[in-house]
Scaffold this active site. Structure first.
Site, short mmCIF file in Angstrom:
data_model
loop_
_atom_site.label_atom_id
_atom_site.label_comp_id
_atom_site.label_asym_id
_atom_site.label_seq_id
_atom_site.Cartn_x
_atom_site.Cartn_y
_atom_site.Cartn_z
N GLY B 485 -12.44 27.18 -48.81
CA GLY B 485 -13.09 27.52 -47.55
C GLY B 485 -12.80 26.52 -46.46
O GLY B 485 -13.41 26.58 -45.39
N SER B 524 -10.45 15.51 -52.39
CA SER B 524 -11.51 15.63 -51.37
C SER B 524 -11.06 15.10 -50.03
O SER B 524 -11.83 14.51 -49.29
CB SER B 524 -12.79 14.89 -51.83
OG SER B 524 -13.33 15.49 -52.97
N ALA B 710 -17.42 13.65 -40.94
CA ALA B 710 -17.35 14.31 -42.25
C ALA B 710 -16.70 13.41 -43.30
O ALA B 710 -15.85 12.57 -42.98
CB ALA B 710 -16.57 15.61 -42.14
N LYS B 711 -17.12 13.62 -44.53
CA LYS B 711 -16.48 13.00 -45.70
C LYS B 711 -16.04 14.11 -46.63
O LYS B 711 -16.51 15.25 -46.52
CB LYS B 711 -17.49 12.12 -46.44
CG LYS B 711 -17.99 10.94 -45.65
CD LYS B 711 -19.05 10.15 -46.41
CE LYS B 711 -19.46 8.93 -45.59
NZ LYS B 711 -20.61 8.21 -46.19
N GLY B 712 -15.19 13.77 -47.56
CA GLY B 712 -14.82 14.72 -48.60
C GLY B 712 -16.03 15.09 -49.44
O GLY B 712 -16.84 14.22 -49.78
N GLY B 714 -15.80 17.83 -52.02
CA GLY B 714 -15.48 18.72 -53.12
C GLY B 714 -15.67 18.13 -54.49
O GLY B 714 -16.10 18.81 -55.42
N GLU B 715 -15.32 16.86 -54.63
CA GLU B 715 -15.29 16.32 -55.98
C GLU B 715 -16.61 15.73 -56.48
O GLU B 715 -16.95 15.90 -57.66
CB GLU B 715 -14.13 15.32 -56.10
CG GLU B 715 -12.83 16.09 -56.35
CD GLU B 715 -11.56 15.35 -56.00
OE1 GLU B 715 -11.51 14.78 -54.89
OE2 GLU B 715 -10.65 15.35 -56.84
#
Lengths: 754, 754
Positions: B485, B524, B710-712, B714-715
């Site tokens: 996304g 990420s 923003a930061k990653g 996903g992980e």
């Protein structure tokens, strides 16, 4: 040129050469898509008629037929009878022989054609406007009855000439546009002339005769987007046209420029709006590939012109006055062709007094469009006839007469705009030294003619981008279609500006989803404007690469030079960094620099007109009227020949087309507006058998804004041919033809006037 | 967040939502190409064996079969037995159950499969290295006999952690890599500890279990170029891999990222090199779509780990020492998994003394690759077990114990690198207030566990471009694949930075021929780095647009503002220009400005680690060993939630996968290295029936470099699950499991230790 170049100004092989000579290049008709439907058209056989019935039952029974659609059946947005893009199918009335009456869509092209042949259309004939005289009458039948908006805009924007024209009042109904340019007092000018020549010149409808016919394929993706693969000069133009015809937002339409097998002004968006609308309506991929017959009957060839001109000059060769009336027969759709021809007609010599009135008329013939330097061969045929006849009447050397009167930088054009820097005098002076001129013979039945011409060139803002790849090559993106080898020149420009060899440049025309904006490839502006954007993008990328190298090598960017893709510290042998090294430091995981992505743009506001002079030596067979071209020379100011071989190729092609217009080509409209033939059996073309060796000489007066001084080169070489041949006939026979093509019967007829 | 945003920080619907829910999205396996050939693989049935014969006669007789190819038959460039990309087909020796022995290419997938089943392979079995103990022995059989180069590089670069490790000498032959991180004096640390806990943790091979299997299609164009349509995380990575496997220059390979139906680290370029090589060799389009069995037997799942840890702490909760030995079983190809796990293991708390040694070993199992936060769930399962057991032994509040010892911004990681700004304490303190923590129950058979974890994030330079289209929308290009996304967030970032509504943003992942460079979507880093490039490109485009508007409106650019895509003069109502107006002045024929084309880049050198804490409440059935998850809470520092709904979706997905790793998932390798099953019948997954409602709380400690902070994201959410569940089991039963998955038999076994 005094500058030393590494890559430009060299005849490197074309980047598309291998795939074209091996047959690997993919044209639109080569595209195979699963479930592809084929469209074939039902064309009107009357120039003007009311459709009283269309019976499709038999057609619909043909196995594989998906449907037979008429104007009422195709959901096209913004329908407008006056616009070929918005209502390509005839609504109730057909307006030309070849007008699209219906379209059949089927699983195979054969089924579609079989069914199209079975569609029964009944007509009630209506009065026809078949010629310009009738079109100019106030009580002539109207070609369009309904009110329409002005129609297609972009296809006619081929050269940047200014306003400066007066409106003309009280126009007949089929005159869609009229312009008048005035300077000084023409009556006074004629009064002081020692010779006045008055002639009426007529030219024919001619087809651009691209080898590859109009072809377009459109496919919906099921997710609200439509992709169009097409043979076009302008992908963004097609995007706009298809977005309009389907009602989709522009960003839902992606246009992919396929290889183009010739275009010459004909391929803006003739069939894409219908193909797109059909694909969208059926939610299936649809293709339409014109047959040669479709091309001859229902395409958008160049309009016919009638040019009445009177010119006067004094004994010493001073020009005094020009009066002209130009009528362009644009066929069944409104267009603006005549005004530009007027500027061209009056723009090559210094006329102290002039009055040029230009009328665009409609008739019951197919719609017209641009054909390489639209209006220019016709204008040059006329004005160069005047110059030849005046020189002859005054017993002046025709070349010296032209040198004396040529426009110069800063002179006003008929529309009042001043000419930017030009190389007109330089090409004339080059001819003065050439053996074909200095040693011209006077053998009986032979003659030498010259013809001077110009093309203003065009401008449109453009972008390009230039990416450094991790193998050290650069990828240059353009939105312009390569119709003439322009991408090879773009690659040279990028290589030169960035500092790598050609082999390290990947030049790509990308789809409209991704492309940096560029206007259509036309108006001789592709290299001049998009090429400038490419140079700018490559320089920006070079600057970024040098900044990385400077940090890595711990020197100032100014202390660096790029040779063959390697950056080195000036004067410090061995202190180098390859482009591959630079890429790896700016692309890899944990890289410490932004990847190199150059951004380039151009918005040039000064045109770079191209001036040219052609010389033809011909023999005229007075028994048959047959004209043979024995020698041909083209001298052209090209600013800077980015790729001399390509420029010469452009000149060879343009000259050949000019010879076609001069001697052979005419779409065979009968006096009743019906076509008397629609194949190449009925349309003569120049062939290798009758095109002489074409000599070229490039003059380079660098432009201020084009990349490395380049100017547009595509259009000038088609312009002077008819004038040069006609003037050579005059030299050989004493009679100057006034109608083209100068077929043997016409030449015989002209000779009878002696 | 104090800033007011227009578009970011809002849960807007996904740009790919409609096409995905309507089924219109096109995955690689949906692609139909004329003449497409299908490949199917013949897989080894032995973990280690010599191929003594391959009989293909029967297979070659199957109608439609084009050929059966073994390692010697496929012309792959740079063959290297140690590289899966360069020699994907087994040469003489098979090294794992599932190793590619041959590939059948046929006109249909059915014919290819039928023929693959008829290929007769005979083997001579060889001694097998099936477990880590054997792999660590100096006299164990070697997994690769031949010398090889280091193998695949990019697939293992998933997080940016520094060097700072010592080399480890005298390694056994199957240990391909070893690293040791040291700080202080561990013996002294253990000496001052009031409690020392020593445990050995074991984790299983787990599959990324993307719904869409590995899929790739490659087609030559007959003109020297190869196009690859693939399900990948990194189009440029695939380009490199296929250029290597085919020997083509990179610019001859164009990679098109199709929709990705899950990847999670598995989809870098597993099958593309072979598919590309086959297509190139046959000069026909070839596709390979993995079956689920192929996935289980022959993909690149996550490696198993064994982690021996000793930790000490004082009564007051001060940590004193950490000693760990980490072994990662990477299977039949060399990889670097253990070192990162070591940094992760020692990087969440302040250990004054530590020594972590990390070994990568090879075994006769399939090659491994990344799986969402590779090594992190395994490391967290171990260290969070230590923290839970130490807190229990010292009778400390487990959360306060963690708050006391959490790392802070600037603390050194095990590799010596200082931690950048983090939000670790903030997520811990958020949990301290949460009712699931403050009101935690003590019902019999139930327990609450918490697990703290972090992910360092990754960095890679990236570009983006932003074009103003003539309808006033902007087209934003990225080279990153949207696997999660991310393109929706990219569109939000561009809208915010440019000043238009989301509806006016066309975000596009384009092919490698045209894309601005971006690394693979992994680590990420997609939003953190490519998102920053998008913001930069949109701001550059906005600046260009405002310059045009300033000239048109005759004000300074600073006096302008952009609201909803319209530029207006601040404080002067009605003095406006729409983006469409600006476009028309910079795109149209004769336009006087360069078209707006923003260029953006990022080269972030500071990571933005993501810290998270999870809480699980479980019940343990002491009769069956079944663990039910009753409540689940994830608190994560996300910097700035560009799209909170998407971030929460990422957390839901990550938590679910974490629960799978904790409770269900293990690739069923037998003790002899053979698979005892290769379908989803043999591989349990979390389902809607056993995943609880997942509560999420977002903490936003903005990063300095990410777009809008923003930061990653996903992980981190996959990491803490196993530790949280195990610690909840400890809370419920008094026993802390040390092996995952914690299946009922294993839990019963653990309970017996009481």
């Amino acid at each position: 040129m005094v500058t030393t170049f590494s890559t430009v100004h060299k005849s490197v092989p074309r980047v598309d050469g291998e795939r074209k000579v091996t047959g690997a290049a993919k044209y639109t008709a080569d595209l195979q898509l699963p479930g592809l439907l084929h469209a074939r058209l039902v064309l009107s056989t009357y120039p003007h008629a009311r459709i009283t019935s269309i019976v499709r039952d038999a057609a619909e029974q043909v196995p594989g037929v998906v449907g037979v659609y008429t104007a009422g059946d195709v959901e096209m947005n913004g329908r407008d009878n006056g616009s070929r893009n918005r209502r390509p199918l005839a609504k109730d009335i057909v307006r030309f022989d070849g007008h699209w009456v219906a379209v059949v869509v089927a699983e195979t092209e054969a089924a579609a054609q079989d069914a199209a042949d079975l569609v029964e259309v009944e007509y009630e004939e209506l009065p026809v406007v078949a010629d310009m005289d009738l079109a100019m009458q106030h009580d002539s039948p109207r070609v369009i009855l309904e009110d329409t908006s002005s129609g297609d805009d972009e296809a006619f924007a081929h050269a940047s000439v200014g306003g400066g024209a007066e409106a003309v009042e009280n126009l007949p109904p089929n005159v869609t546009n009229a312009k008048r340019y005035r300077r000084g007092n023409i009556e006074a000018g004629f009064a002081e002339a020692d010779v006045v020549i008055e002639r009426t010149y007529r030219t024919s409808w001619v087809h651009q005769l691209h080898l590859e016919p109009q072809s377009s394929t459109a496919a919906p993706d099921g997710a609200g987007n439509l992709t169009v693969w097409t043979s076009t000069q302008g992908a963004f133009s097609v995007r706009n046209s298809v977005a309009t015809s389907t009602g989709l937002p522009q960003h839902r339409v992606n246009v992919i420029s396929m290889e183009v097998g010739g275009a010459f002004g004909a391929k803006y968006a003739l069939i894409d709006p219908l193909v797109g609308a059909l694909a969208w309506q059926l939610q299936r991929p649809v293709t339409l590939v014109y047959s040669r017959g479709d091309e001859m009957r229902s395409a958008n060839p160049a309009p016919a012109f009638e040019v009445q001109v009177s010119t006067g000059a004094k004994k010493d060769g001073t020009l005094t006055s020009l009066k002209a009336r130009i009528v362009a027969d644009n066929g069944a759709y409104s267009a603006e062709s005549a005004g530009l021809a007027g500027v061209l007609l009056g723009g090559s010599y210094r006329w102290p007094n002039l009055e040029i009135t230009a009328y665009d008329v409609m008739s019951h013939k197919t719609g017209s469009s641009a054909y390489r330097a639209p209006g220019a061969p016709q204008a040059a045929f006329a004005i160069e006839g005047q110059m030849a006849e005046m020189a002859r009447a005054l017993d002046l050397d025709p070349l010296e007469f032209r040198i004396k009167n040529t426009v110069e930088t800063g002179d006003p054009l008929p529309d009042g705009e001043p000419l930017p820097l030009i190389g007109g005098r330089q090409v004339l002076e080059k001819l003065a030294e050439h053996p074909l001129w200095t040693n011209r013979s006077n053998k009986p039945g032979e003659g030498v003619g010259i013809s001077y011409a110009w093309w203003p060139g065009a401008m449109q803002p453009a972008n390009s981008s230039c990416r450094l790849d991790d193998d050290g090559s650069i990828t240059v993106l353009v939105g312009s279609t390569d119709i003439s080898g322009s991408n090879t020149s773009m690659a040279q420009i990028a290589a030169e500006a960035f500092g790598v060899p050609m082999s390290m440049v990947n030049i790509r025309t990308v789809d409209t989803n991704a492309a940096p904006f560029a206007g259509p490839s036309g108006g001789s502006k592709t290299i001049y404007t998009t090429g400038a954007a490419v140079a700018s993008a490559a320089r920006d990328a070079r600057r970024q690469a040098l900044e990385i190298a400077a940090q890595e090598l711990e020197v100032a960017p100014e202390d660096l030079e790029v040779v063959d893709g390697t950056v080195s510290v000036k004067g410090v042998p061995g202190r180098t960094l390859s482009m591959r090294d630079i890429a790896s430091k700016s692309i890899g995981w944990g890289g410490s620099y932004e990847p190199v992505l150059g951004r380039g743009g151009s918005s040039i506001s000064t045109a770079a007109p191209g001036f040219t002079i052609h010389l033809a030596r011909v023999s005229v067979d007075e028994e048959t009227g047959k004209v043979d071209v024995l020698d041909y020379l083209a001298i052209q100011d090209v600013g800077c020949a980015i790729n001399p071989a390509e420029v010469e190729g452009q000149i060879h092609g343009g000259v050949t087309q000019g010879l076609g217009i001069a001697l052979y080509e005419a779409i065979p409209y009968g006096e009743d507006g019906r076509l008397v033939g629609s194949s190449l059996m009925d349309y003569a073309l120049p062939t290798t058998g009758n095109v002489p060796v074409i000599q070229t000489l490039l003059v380079e007066v660098p432009s201020a804004d084009g990349p490395f001084g380049a100017k547009g080169v595509g259009e000038p070489p088609i312009i002077p041919g008819a004038g040069a041949i006609a003037n050579a006939i005059l030299d050989a026979t004493g009679v100057r033809p006034v109608s083209i093509p100068m077929t043997p019967p016409r030449v015989l007829e002209a000779l009878k006037q002696r």
